[in-house]
Design an enzyme around this catalytic site. Sequence first.
Site, PDB file in Angstrom:
ATOM      1  N   ALA A  69      48.554  59.746  57.218  1.00 31.31           N
ATOM      2  CA  ALA A  69      48.568  58.401  56.333  1.00 31.31           C
ATOM      3  C   ALA A  69      48.170  58.727  54.849  1.00 31.31           C
ATOM      4  O   ALA A  69      47.576  59.886  54.621  1.00 31.31           O
ATOM      5  CB  ALA A  69      47.498  57.646  57.047  1.00 31.31           C
ATOM      6  N   ASP A  70      48.688  57.644  54.162  1.00 31.81           N
ATOM      7  CA  ASP A  70      47.964  57.953  52.698  1.00 31.81           C
ATOM      8  C   ASP A  70      47.760  56.547  52.141  1.00 31.81           C
ATOM      9  O   ASP A  70      48.557  55.716  52.355  1.00 31.81           O
ATOM     10  CB  ASP A  70      49.109  58.768  51.834  1.00 31.81           C
ATOM     11  CG  ASP A  70      48.391  59.002  50.483  1.00 31.81           C
ATOM     12  OD1 ASP A  70      47.501  59.893  50.497  1.00 31.81           O
ATOM     13  OD2 ASP A  70      48.946  58.496  49.437  1.00 31.81           O
ATOM     14  N   THR A  71      46.720  56.804  51.367  1.00 35.66           N
ATOM     15  CA  THR A  71      46.300  55.162  50.825  1.00 35.66           C
ATOM     16  C   THR A  71      46.505  55.272  49.125  1.00 35.66           C
ATOM     17  O   THR A  71      45.926  56.318  48.731  1.00 35.66           O
ATOM     18  CB  THR A  71      44.801  54.641  51.063  1.00 35.66           C
ATOM     19  OG1 THR A  71      45.115  54.574  52.640  1.00 35.66           O
ATOM     20  CG2 THR A  71      44.574  53.258  50.522  1.00 35.66           C
TER      21      THR A  71
END
Length: 193
Positions: A69-71
């Site tokens: 995941a990446d934010t």
Amino acid sequence: MDSLVLASSSEYRLRLLKQLMIVPGEVISPDLDESVHKGELPRLYAERVAREKALKVFSSRPDKFVLGADTVAYCGRRIMLKTDDEAQATEYLEMISGRRHRVCTAVCLCAPTGDVRVRSVVSVVKFKRLSKDEIDCYIRSGEWKGKAGGYSIQGWASALISWMQGSHSSIVGLPLHETYCLLSGYFKLTHIP
């Protein structure tokens, strides 16, 4: 869940997965360049980096399911990456003071079958107008370090947010609904481990 690997160094992502009663068999921090490509839009950036994180770990664990995941936070098209620089964090807070900005989290699941699936969620956050003292105090707290947009919604910054629209878990770092949907395509998630 021995067959699941979390491709992340984020303690918050692991905690969020545990809210779904999912404990990955391994947690591996992918080491990769997270630079923004010229002209890259924020949502596409988050999706690309989430995919790259998952694929990097998947390359060494091809018999496992790998979740990455990446934010990213952004104001207009300006991407506010994670920072450990006080001046940069101060600039971010000044930029979002009294304004709306967006936070996009993308999640990617690589399966041993070769499937690679990506989902992303965009949420809107509005900070109150911040005084210089509030910004200085927040910077001194240090909780902004390593956080997209220079703040942590699960900390003191939550008192500075006047409203938000979207997924709270996504802003923290893992959209639980989308993650559940991705994983439930491969796993029976209706039991208590």
